[in-house]
Design a protein around this motif. Structure first.
Motif, PDB file in Angstrom:
ATOM      1  N   ASP A   8      -9.409 -37.753  -3.721  1.00 22.59           N
ATOM      2  CA  ASP A   8      -9.709 -39.032  -3.105  1.00 22.59           C
ATOM      3  C   ASP A   8      -8.652 -40.075  -3.487  1.00 22.59           C
ATOM      4  O   ASP A   8      -8.070 -40.017  -4.577  1.00 22.59           O
ATOM      5  CB  ASP A   8     -11.083 -39.504  -3.575  1.00 22.59           C
ATOM      6  N   SER A   9      -8.442 -41.025  -2.599  1.00 22.57           N
ATOM      7  CA  SER A   9      -7.438 -42.066  -2.836  1.00 22.57           C
ATOM      8  C   SER A   9      -7.724 -42.865  -4.110  1.00 22.57           C
ATOM      9  O   SER A   9      -6.800 -43.321  -4.783  1.00 22.57           O
ATOM     10  CB  SER A   9      -7.338 -43.003  -1.636  1.00 22.57           C
ATOM     11  N   PRO A  43      -4.376 -35.800   3.596  1.00 23.74           N
ATOM     12  CA  PRO A  43      -3.861 -36.301   4.873  1.00 23.74           C
ATOM     13  C   PRO A  43      -2.918 -37.471   4.583  1.00 23.74           C
ATOM     14  O   PRO A  43      -3.058 -38.164   3.564  1.00 23.74           O
ATOM     15  CB  PRO A  43      -5.115 -36.766   5.613  1.00 23.74           C
ATOM     16  N   ILE A  44      -1.983 -37.714   5.465  1.00 22.91           N
ATOM     17  CA  ILE A  44      -1.018 -38.796   5.293  1.00 22.91           C
ATOM     18  C   ILE A  44      -1.723 -40.141   5.109  1.00 22.91           C
ATOM     19  O   ILE A  44      -1.206 -41.039   4.444  1.00 22.91           O
ATOM     20  CB  ILE A  44      -0.006 -38.843   6.465  1.00 22.91           C
ATOM     21  N   THR A  45      -2.917 -40.273   5.651  1.00 23.88           N
ATOM     22  CA  THR A  45      -3.639 -41.541   5.532  1.00 23.88           C
ATOM     23  C   THR A  45      -3.959 -41.902   4.080  1.00 23.88           C
ATOM     24  O   THR A  45      -4.052 -43.078   3.748  1.00 23.88           O
ATOM     25  CB  THR A  45      -4.937 -41.516   6.358  1.00 23.88           C
ATOM     26  N   ILE A  46      -4.107 -40.906   3.223  1.00 22.70           N
ATOM     27  CA  ILE A  46      -4.364 -41.178   1.804  1.00 22.70           C
ATOM     28  C   ILE A  46      -3.152 -41.878   1.191  1.00 22.70           C
ATOM     29  O   ILE A  46      -3.285 -42.880   0.483  1.00 22.70           O
ATOM     30  CB  ILE A  46      -4.685 -39.880   1.023  1.00 22.70           C
ATOM     31  N   LEU A  48      -0.894 -43.650   2.683  1.00 20.57           N
ATOM     32  CA  LEU A  48      -0.798 -44.993   3.246  1.00 20.57           C
ATOM     33  C   LEU A  48      -1.850 -45.925   2.639  1.00 20.57           C
ATOM     34  O   LEU A  48      -1.563 -47.086   2.334  1.00 20.57           O
ATOM     35  CB  LEU A  48      -0.951 -44.934   4.764  1.00 20.57           C
ATOM     36  N   GLU A  49      -3.050 -45.406   2.448  1.00 13.29           N
ATOM     37  CA  GLU A  49      -4.128 -46.208   1.851  1.00 13.29           C
ATOM     38  C   GLU A  49      -3.786 -46.606   0.416  1.00 13.29           C
ATOM     39  O   GLU A  49      -3.968 -47.764   0.017  1.00 13.29           O
ATOM     40  CB  GLU A  49      -5.442 -45.431   1.885  1.00 13.29           C
ATOM     41  N   ASN A  52      -1.123 -49.280   0.403  1.00 17.68           N
ATOM     42  CA  ASN A  52      -1.681 -50.547   0.870  1.00 17.68           C
ATOM     43  C   ASN A  52      -2.531 -51.225  -0.208  1.00 17.68           C
ATOM     44  O   ASN A  52      -2.396 -52.423  -0.455  1.00 17.68           O
ATOM     45  CB  ASN A  52      -2.507 -50.310   2.136  1.00 17.68           C
ATOM     46  N   TYR A  78      -0.138 -33.964   8.220  1.00 14.31           N
ATOM     47  CA  TYR A  78       0.133 -35.029   9.175  1.00 14.31           C
ATOM     48  C   TYR A  78      -0.874 -34.925  10.316  1.00 14.31           C
ATOM     49  O   TYR A  78      -1.010 -33.885  10.941  1.00 14.31           O
ATOM     50  CB  TYR A  78       1.572 -34.934   9.684  1.00 14.31           C
ATOM     51  N   LEU A  79      -1.595 -35.999  10.543  1.00 10.38           N
ATOM     52  CA  LEU A  79      -2.632 -36.017  11.560  1.00 10.38           C
ATOM     53  C   LEU A  79      -2.028 -36.509  12.869  1.00 10.38           C
ATOM     54  O   LEU A  79      -1.929 -37.697  13.117  1.00 10.38           O
ATOM     55  CB  LEU A  79      -3.780 -36.928  11.124  1.00 10.38           C
ATOM     56  N   ASP A  80      -1.624 -35.564  13.684  1.00 16.62           N
ATOM     57  CA  ASP A  80      -1.021 -35.899  14.964  1.00 16.62           C
ATOM     58  C   ASP A  80      -1.830 -35.244  16.085  1.00 16.62           C
ATOM     59  O   ASP A  80      -2.850 -34.596  15.847  1.00 16.62           O
ATOM     60  CB  ASP A  80       0.444 -35.475  15.012  1.00 16.62           C
TER      61      ASP A  80
END
Length: 90
Positions: A8-9, A43-46, A48-49, A52, A78-80
């Motif tokens: 988890d982030s 996922p790449i979103t982690i 980025l989160e 941020n 990568y979520l594409d």
């Protein structure tokens, strides 16, 4: 066989934030993963989160996203559109 984990982030954030009450525990956790040769799958979103949130709390770690990309214990998904079509569209 290599153990694969999703983290988890919040664990990344606490490891990278020297003001976090769990910084030492989180850093030990990541150290043990590296020693065991395990892999973290995120996922790449982690990434980025984490970047941020660290910016918002004023703990800008130098090149956070670059660290995620270069860390050999971390594999980024990568979520594409191709991923979504393969795993989510029925």
């Amino acid at each position: 066989m290599t153990m694969r984990l999703t983290v988890d982030s919040s664990v990344f954030i606490s490891a990278l934030n020297p003001n976090d009450p769990f910084v030492e525990i989180s850093q030990k956790f990541f150290s043990s993963i590296a020693k065991k040769g395990s892999k973290i799958i995120i996922p790449i979103t982690i990434a980025l989160e984490v970047d941020n949130i660290l910016r918002k709390v004023g703990v800008r770690q130098k090149e956070v996203l670059k660290t995620f990309l270069e860390d050999k214990t971390i594999d980024i998904v990568y979520l594409d559109v191709e991923f979504l079509e393969k795993y989510w569209v029925h």
